[in-house]
Motif scaffolding. Structure first.
Motif, PDB file in Angstrom:
ATOM      1  N   TYR A   1       4.543   3.766   3.395  1.00 49.50           N
ATOM      2  CA  TYR A   1       5.654   3.945   4.345  1.00 49.50           C
ATOM      3  C   TYR A   1       6.351   5.306   4.235  1.00 49.50           C
ATOM      4  N   PRO A   2       6.561   5.881   3.047  1.00 51.58           N
ATOM      5  CA  PRO A   2       7.220   7.194   3.014  1.00 51.58           C
ATOM      6  C   PRO A   2       6.502   8.283   3.793  1.00 51.58           C
ATOM      7  N   SER A   3       5.217   8.089   4.107  1.00 50.43           N
ATOM      8  CA  SER A   3       4.484   9.118   4.845  1.00 50.43           C
ATOM      9  C   SER A   3       4.897   9.204   6.307  1.00 50.43           C
TER      10      SER A   3
ATOM     11  N   ARG B   1      -3.416  10.162  -0.935  1.00 48.63           N
ATOM     12  CA  ARG B   1      -3.193   8.735  -1.137  1.00 48.63           C
ATOM     13  C   ARG B   1      -3.820   7.870  -0.039  1.00 48.63           C
ATOM     14  N   LEU B   2      -3.979   8.391   1.160  1.00 51.14           N
ATOM     15  CA  LEU B   2      -4.464   7.566   2.261  1.00 51.14           C
ATOM     16  C   LEU B   2      -5.901   7.112   2.019  1.00 51.14           C
ATOM     17  N   SER B   3      -6.759   7.980   1.518  1.00 56.42           N
ATOM     18  CA  SER B   3      -8.137   7.573   1.231  1.00 56.42           C
ATOM     19  C   SER B   3      -8.168   6.506   0.144  1.00 56.42           C
ATOM     20  N   TRP B   4      -7.285   6.604  -0.848  1.00 58.84           N
ATOM     21  CA  TRP B   4      -7.206   5.599  -1.908  1.00 58.84           C
ATOM     22  C   TRP B   4      -6.699   4.267  -1.358  1.00 58.84           C
ATOM     23  N   ILE B   5      -5.746   4.316  -0.416  1.00 60.39           N
ATOM     24  CA  ILE B   5      -5.246   3.089   0.233  1.00 60.39           C
ATOM     25  C   ILE B   5      -6.368   2.411   1.014  1.00 60.39           C
ATOM     26  N   VAL B   6      -7.193   3.206   1.701  1.00 61.42           N
ATOM     27  CA  VAL B   6      -8.331   2.641   2.432  1.00 61.42           C
ATOM     28  C   VAL B   6      -9.314   1.978   1.471  1.00 61.42           C
ATOM     29  N   GLY B   7      -9.510   2.582   0.291  1.00 57.40           N
ATOM     30  CA  GLY B   7     -10.391   1.978  -0.694  1.00 57.40           C
ATOM     31  C   GLY B   7      -9.870   0.640  -1.196  1.00 57.40           C
ATOM     32  N   GLN B   8      -8.555   0.471  -1.272  1.00 49.67           N
ATOM     33  CA  GLN B   8      -7.974  -0.787  -1.735  1.00 49.67           C
ATOM     34  C   GLN B   8      -7.912  -1.823  -0.606  1.00 49.67           C
ATOM     35  N   ALA B   9      -7.360  -1.424   0.534  1.00 44.61           N
ATOM     36  CA  ALA B   9      -7.086  -2.379   1.615  1.00 44.61           C
ATOM     37  C   ALA B   9      -8.228  -2.512   2.612  1.00 44.61           C
ATOM     38  N   GLY B  10      -9.191  -1.597   2.608  1.00 47.13           N
ATOM     39  CA  GLY B  10     -10.226  -1.636   3.628  1.00 47.13           C
ATOM     40  C   GLY B  10      -9.739  -1.040   4.932  1.00 47.13           C
ATOM     41  N   ILE B  11     -10.662  -0.799   5.835  1.00 44.66           N
ATOM     42  CA  ILE B  11     -10.315  -0.166   7.109  1.00 44.66           C
ATOM     43  C   ILE B  11      -9.418  -1.071   7.949  1.00 44.66           C
ATOM     44  N   GLY B  12      -9.761  -2.351   8.044  1.00 48.30           N
ATOM     45  CA  GLY B  12      -9.015  -3.256   8.914  1.00 48.30           C
ATOM     46  C   GLY B  12      -7.568  -3.412   8.502  1.00 48.30           C
ATOM     47  N   LEU B  13      -7.315  -3.693   7.237  1.00 49.52           N
ATOM     48  CA  LEU B  13      -5.946  -3.877   6.771  1.00 49.52           C
ATOM     49  C   LEU B  13      -5.172  -2.559   6.743  1.00 49.52           C
ATOM     50  N   SER B  14      -5.866  -1.466   6.485  1.00 51.91           N
ATOM     51  CA  SER B  14      -5.205  -0.150   6.500  1.00 51.91           C
ATOM     52  C   SER B  14      -4.723   0.204   7.901  1.00 51.91           C
ATOM     53  N   VAL B  15      -5.538  -0.132   8.915  1.00 49.34           N
ATOM     54  CA  VAL B  15      -5.092   0.091  10.295  1.00 49.34           C
ATOM     55  C   VAL B  15      -3.839  -0.729  10.587  1.00 49.34           C
ATOM     56  N   GLY B  16      -3.790  -1.962  10.068  1.00 49.48           N
ATOM     57  CA  GLY B  16      -2.603  -2.786  10.252  1.00 49.48           C
ATOM     58  C   GLY B  16      -1.380  -2.202   9.579  1.00 49.48           C
ATOM     59  N   ILE B  17      -1.540  -1.640   8.380  1.00 51.31           N
ATOM     60  CA  ILE B  17      -0.421  -1.018   7.673  1.00 51.31           C
ATOM     61  C   ILE B  17       0.102   0.185   8.439  1.00 51.31           C
ATOM     62  N   VAL B  18      -0.826   1.042   8.894  1.00 52.08           N
ATOM     63  CA  VAL B  18      -0.407   2.237   9.643  1.00 52.08           C
ATOM     64  C   VAL B  18       0.269   1.846  10.949  1.00 52.08           C
ATOM     65  N   THR B  19      -0.275   0.858  11.650  1.00 52.17           N
ATOM     66  CA  THR B  19       0.312   0.432  12.923  1.00 52.17           C
ATOM     67  C   THR B  19       1.719  -0.117  12.721  1.00 52.17           C
ATOM     68  N   MET B  20       1.894  -0.928  11.710  1.00 53.25           N
ATOM     69  CA  MET B  20       3.206  -1.524  11.434  1.00 53.25           C
ATOM     70  C   MET B  20       4.245  -0.450  11.120  1.00 53.25           C
ATOM     71  N   CYS B  21       3.869   0.502  10.294  1.00 52.33           N
ATOM     72  CA  CYS B  21       4.806   1.561   9.907  1.00 52.33           C
ATOM     73  C   CYS B  21       5.129   2.476  11.081  1.00 52.33           C
TER      74      CYS B  21
ATOM     75  N   CYS C   1      11.957  -3.449  10.838  1.00 49.12           N
ATOM     76  CA  CYS C   1      12.364  -2.772   9.600  1.00 49.12           C
ATOM     77  C   CYS C   1      12.803  -3.785   8.547  1.00 49.12           C
ATOM     78  N   LEU C   2      13.539  -4.807   8.965  1.00 51.28           N
ATOM     79  CA  LEU C   2      13.975  -5.842   8.028  1.00 51.28           C
ATOM     80  C   LEU C   2      12.778  -6.623   7.479  1.00 51.28           C
ATOM     81  N   THR C   3      11.794  -6.897   8.334  1.00 52.22           N
ATOM     82  CA  THR C   3      10.592  -7.606   7.887  1.00 52.22           C
ATOM     83  C   THR C   3       9.815  -6.781   6.870  1.00 52.22           C
ATOM     84  N   ILE C   4       9.672  -5.487   7.124  1.00 54.62           N
ATOM     85  CA  ILE C   4       8.952  -4.628   6.194  1.00 54.62           C
ATOM     86  C   ILE C   4       9.667  -4.579   4.847  1.00 54.62           C
ATOM     87  N   MET C   5      10.989  -4.528   4.868  1.00 52.64           N
ATOM     88  CA  MET C   5      11.754  -4.510   3.621  1.00 52.64           C
ATOM     89  C   MET C   5      11.443  -5.730   2.765  1.00 52.64           C
TER      90      MET C   5
END
Length: 574
Positions: free
Chosen positions: A322-324, A116-136, A512-516
């Motif tokens: 996030y479940p990852s 799923r991570l490669s597919w997420i990168v295809g949707q969000a791009g590298i920059g936004l994917s880094v932000g998602i991983v950092t936040m989680c 955690c509340l913000t992510i929810m």
């Protein structure tokens, strides 16, 4: 010599200028008891001492050193264990690596990383994917710090987050959040099993009964059939006990780690002579093309289509990823099986978080640098296609990764609900009680039944948002527990883990509340309402005990401050 059978009146300070330490312990041990209770307790201890010949071990009042030293706070009664408990627990207990680090690593390195991570990168791009991983990863790291502080504050028994939150915020909060975490862990097992099914059918499409080998979409009936078979095999393995699972776990984890290594080598060697046209190798032009987000509609199986029913956004991808990162409780879930939980849980959990966070961040950059966006969106097993020396090796590692993570969830979930049942708070959980040292067989069958319901859904992308909400709710409870215990400065709050601060717990709680609410404010309200309903049910119908939790400490402090603030000159109107 005073008569041990007669009630003893409290020692008066006027009789002596200073009480001896033993007398202080005695008064502390008997404080809050009625006269009849004190007479009965003293008499029973005197008779037991006479029968067993324990002269010199107990004092004249029948109070042992261990009883008196732990009478001040029942929650700290496990800090000084008896010799019998030590002899019983030292053998066949798990250490930091086998008991915490490897289970956490195996739970975190699940299906999302590989398919799923490669597919997420295809949707969000590298920059936004880094932000998602950092936040989680930041939310789990801050929660890990709070978890480490609470886990090192007194004895850590079975139940994982339920035990931690319940002893900090009271049984009502502990049970409500503990049950939510149980549902999350059980549903996560469904996610891992469906991930294994998807990988197996991608490698061996001839196993499908209803689906077509040439079709990109999998038939839901094929997912249900193979998923049920895999669930039955995992449940049979868990019946063998946690000790056997700990022996088998390395055989699941080693191929996973080798797969990660082979993927990294394959990315650096790409493109090979037989590589598909979508794999470009590490190029700056590929990084530039894949850096910005480009959300594309897909069908229910995630395949890009112009008129797809699934619309993707930053919030949806955050819920999917996030479940990852939610396997950080795998070590604390089996706290009753650890040799030294206070030392193993902080070190093992935080080490696993650091290793996996680094791996996720590196994978996002490499996936976005080695393949075109179209290939990232259409090829689910891109990580296997780009690997070295052959994709079949990595496909096997991906399958074992998902099966290992599902196995760890099936091990932790029954022990969690059994710990709740053993406290006797909820009457309808009485059949799931289990004696210490025995396997929670009944709880395992209940867990397998709930997991089967998730498997019958047959869609991986529909399950992950539900898991995310329950996990975030549990992490909020852990951070709130550490925050409250730190601020009220209770006498029982003395964690051995020093690398924490209440501001970090507050930051983790707010994150955690913000992510929810970023993921879905509707699902967030539903999850919070469900936890509140459980809290109300336990308060009204549960057999709640007084655990000396932080809520009661806060009420006591407020009452004392209110009484101290009263004016001595009371007005006649009052």
């Amino acid at each position: 010599e005073p008569n041990d059978w007669a009630p003893r009146s409290p020692i008066k300070r006027s009789a002596r200028t200073k009480l001896t330490e033993r007398e202080l312990r005695f008064e502390l041990f008997h404080s809050g008891r009625s006269t009849e209770e004190r007479v009965s307790a003293t008499a029973m201890r005197s008779m037991r001492a006479a029968d067993q010949g324990l002269t010199g071990v107990q004092d004249r009042y029948g109070v042992t050193d261990q009883q008196a030293s732990t009478a001040e706070d029942p929650n700290l009664s496990g800090t000084t264990r008896s010799e019998e408990e030590e002899e019983k627990g030292e053998a066949a207990k798990l250490g930091t690596v086998a008991g915490v680090f490897l289970p956490c690593l195996q739970n975190i390195l699940g299906i999302i990383l590989f398919i799923r991570l490669s597919w997420i990168v295809g949707q969000a791009g590298i920059g936004l994917s880094v932000g998602i991983v950092t936040m989680c990863c930041c939310s789990t790291f801050l929660t890990g710090l709070s978890l480490s502080a609470i886990a090192t504050n007194g004895q850590m028994k079975g139940g994982g987050p339920y035990f931690l939150i319940g002893r900090a915020l009271g049984p009502e909060v502990g049970v409500s959040i503990g049950l939510c975490f149980y549902l999350a862990t059980t549903t996560a097992a469904s996610m891992y099993i469906l991930g294994a099914v998807e990988t197996i059918y991608s490698v061996l499409p001839q196993l499908m009964i209803y689906g077509k080998e040439s079709s990109a979409a999998l038939d839901i009936r094929d997912m249900q059939i193979l998923g049920t078979i895999i669930l039955s095999l995992l449940a049979a393995m868990v019946l063998g006990g946690v000790k056997h699972i700990s022996r088998v776990a390395p055989f699941f984890l080693v191929p996973v780690l080798l797969s990660v290594l082979f993927i990294q080598i394959g990315i650096y060697l790409a493109p090979s002579d037989s590589a598909p046209s979508g794999i470009t190798g590490l190029k700056y032009s590929t990084v530039r093309d894949n850096f910005e987000p480009e959300f594309t509609n897909t069908d229910a199986q995630g395949n890009p289509t112009a008129d797809g029913e699934m619309e993707w956004s930053f919030q949806a991808l955050l819920a999917l990823f996030y479940p990852s990162v939610t396997g950080i409780m795998a070590g604390s879930n089996r706290s009753a099986s650890l040799r030294d939980p206070q030392s193993s849980i902080p070190v093992g959990t935080l080490s696993a978080i650091a290793v996996t966070s680094t791996l996720y961040m590196l994978s996002v950059v490499l996936y976005g640098s080695v393949a075109t966006r179209d290939y990232l969106l259409t090829e689910r097993l891109m990580s296997a296609k780009v690997s070295w020396p052959a994709e079949e090796v990595v496909s096997l590692g991906i399958t074992l990764s998902t099966l290992g993570a599902g196995l760890q969830s099936m091990v932790g979930a029954p022990r969690l609900v059994a710990a709740i049942a053993n406290d006797g708070i909820l009457p309808f959980l009485e059949p799931l009680r289990v004696a210490e040292g025995q396997e929670p067989t009944k709880a395992l069958f209940v867990t397998a039944t709930i997991t089967l319901c998730g498997v019958l859904v047959g869609n991986l992308d529909l399950i992950t948002p539900i898991i995310t909400m329950f996990f975030l709710l549990c992490y909020m409870g852990v951070n709130l527990s550490c925050l409250m215990l730190s601020l009220i400065n209770a006498p029982s709050w003395r964690p051995r883990w020093r690398y924490y601060h209440w501001t970090l717990s507050l930051l983790g709680l707010l994150l955690c509340l913000t992510i929810m609410f970023l993921i879905s404010w509707i699902f967030s309200i539903i999850a919070l309402s469900l936890a509140f309903l459980m809290y109300h049910y336990v308060s009204e119908h549960g057999n709640s005990d007084n655990w000396g939790d932080g809520i009661k400490t806060l009420r006591l402090n407020l009452a004392i401050k209110t009484l101290q603030g009263l004016d001595h000159n009371v007005h006649p109107k009052n």
